[in-house]
Design an enzyme around this catalytic site. Structure first.
Site, PDB file in Angstrom:
ATOM      1  CD  GLU A  91      -2.838  -0.831   2.502  1.00 45.56           C
ATOM      2  OE1 GLU A  91      -3.705  -1.675   2.677  1.00 45.56           O
ATOM      3  OE2 GLU A  91      -2.654   0.125   3.290  1.00 45.56           O
ATOM      4  CB  CYS A 111       5.381  -5.651   8.817  1.00 46.99           C
ATOM      5  SG  CYS A 111       6.627  -5.042   9.984  1.00 46.99           S
ATOM      6  CB  CYS A 115       2.924  -3.276  15.916  1.00 47.50           C
ATOM      7  SG  CYS A 115       4.682  -2.888  15.812  1.00 47.50           S
ATOM      8  CB  CYS A 118       0.280  -2.658  12.648  1.00 50.41           C
ATOM      9  SG  CYS A 118       0.798  -2.433  10.944  1.00 50.41           S
TER      10      CYS A 118
HETATM   11  S1  SF4 Z   1       3.519  -0.704  12.878  1.00 52.51           S
HETATM   12 FE1  SF4 Z   1       4.777  -2.492  13.461  1.00 52.51          FE
HETATM   13  S2  SF4 Z   1       3.849  -4.253  12.397  1.00 52.51           S
HETATM   14 FE2  SF4 Z   1       3.052  -2.369  11.417  1.00 52.51          FE
HETATM   15  S3  SF4 Z   1       4.392  -2.004   9.683  1.00 52.51           S
HETATM   16 FE3  SF4 Z   1       5.209  -0.785  11.382  1.00 52.51          FE
HETATM   17  S4  SF4 Z   1       6.715  -2.133  12.388  1.00 52.51           S
HETATM   18 FE4  SF4 Z   1       5.452  -3.426  11.045  1.00 52.51          FE
END
Ligand code: SF4
Length: 353
Positions: A91, A111, A115, A118
């Site tokens: 995105e 990722c 987290c 997210c």
């Molecule tokens: S917030 Fe955390 S899980 Fe989301 S993209 Fe960033 S590092 Fe990765």
């Protein structure tokens, strides 16, 4: 085949030298790609036909495509879903401000950081993006909107400091004055806090001197215990270690630090949390960017209301810490990072694509 967009100008010059070509051709080709918006070698009209054919036999030119775009009726923000020829969906977001336009881009497909708040983390990390793919996110947004992008935040899916070499190559490419020529000061790298990589970044030298990019560190909690509940990376590096790296970055670059803080109702938004946050940031030249958490259904997290967010910011400011509440852009489209991609992946798996 490798994408020619992934080469720095110096790499193009070296490659052309091996073909017996004059090195000034590198500047011409680099400018066609990164400033003049071409996507094919035929369009490079001041390059000989023979060289264009040779290059077309060895390289692709522009390996990402817009799959989907949602535009906010409220503020014009556009959220893009891109497909990569090397595989994967990512995105990007185009945001209009009064005097400039900003692109928020991804650095990895998915990722691995996990987290809780997210959506990009839901299926883990598929792969690193190349520097060329990262640059092409910006160029595709410019082609689609017809507007110039002068600011870049690397805050989409992925942890950029875990794709370190491609990140540095990307910065070198998009700051090159023969290409896009974006100022380092208009580039923000957002990290969840990979301590050794922050130290490495502070020693980096592109264009003679320490980097001048902005660093945004995702803090999201004032204590290790609370941070571990939101971010698995907190198991690896303590807040004390993270603050040490942040201070060293500031000492070497003199760039003001930004700390990202997703406000989560009942988790990190109390008056005590604000006081503790102010304590750990005391004496730092820092801004706290408060972001009411985006509801991602998998996370079960909710956001405090507007009044509570303002109260948290005021509390911080009473302690002498600068805070701002992030202006919400595109709140009528799939807002949270990774949601558009997640929805597309879910649809594709339902339809068997
Ligand atoms: S917030 Fe955390 S899980 Fe989301 S993209 Fe960033 S590092 Fe990765």
């Amino acid at each position: 085949m490798k994408d020619i967009f992934d080469n720095t100008k110096k790499e193009l010059a070296d490659m052309l030298a091996t073909k017996g070509e004059k090195t000034y051709r590198a500047r011409q080709i680099f400018s066609w790609l990164h400033s003049r918006g071409v996507r094919s070698f035929e369009e490079m009209t001041d390059i000989s036909k023979g060289l264009r054919e040779k290059l077309a036999g060895e390289y692709t030119a522009g390996s990402i495509h817009i799959e989907n775009m949602q535009q906010s009726a409220l503020d014009g923000t556009r959220k893009y879903l891109f497909s990569l020829e090397g595989g994967g969906l990512i995105e990007g977001v185009f945001m209009e401000y009064r005097d400039w336009n900003t692109a928020c881009i991804s650095s990895q497909v998915g990722c691995a950081m996990g987290c809780r708040f997210c959506a990009s983390a839901v299926n883990g990390c598929e792969r690193d993006m190349t520097a060329g793919e990262m640059a092409l996110e910006i160029y595709e947004m410019e082609r689609d909107t017809g507007k110039r992008i002068s600011n870049v935040v690397i805050m989409g899916s992925g942890e950029p400091l875990l794709n370190y070499d491609n990140l540095i190559r990307f910065i070198e490419i998009i700051t090159d004055p023969d290409g896009k020529g974006i100022s380092q000061r208009n580039i923000t790298v957002s990290t969840c806090g990979i301590v050794p990589a922050i130290d490495r970044l502070s020693e980096e030298d592109i264009g003679g001197g320490h980097l001048q990019i902005n660093l945004a560190i995702s803090l999201h909690a004032p204590t290790d215990e609370k941070r571990r509940r939101l971010m698995p990376i907190a198991e690896k590096y303590s807040i004390e270690e993270l603050m040490g790296a942040a201070s060293r970055y500031y000492e070497r670059t003199h760039r003001r630090l930004t700390f990202e803080y997703a406000l989560v109702k009942g988790e990190n938004d109390s008056a005590g949390d604000a006081a503790e946050l102010a304590r750990i940031l005391k004496g730092m030249n820092a801004l706290v960017n408060l972001i009411p958490v985006n509801p991602v259904s998998e996370s079960g997290l909710t956001r405090p209301d507007k009044k509570e967010c303002i109260a948290f910011k005021n509390k911080l400011e009473n302690f002498g810490i600068n805070g701002s509440i992030r202006r919400e852009l595109g709140s009528d489209i799939d807002g949270a990072c990774g949601q558009l991609r997640m929805r597309s992946m879910a649809q594709n798996s339902q339809t068997g694509i």
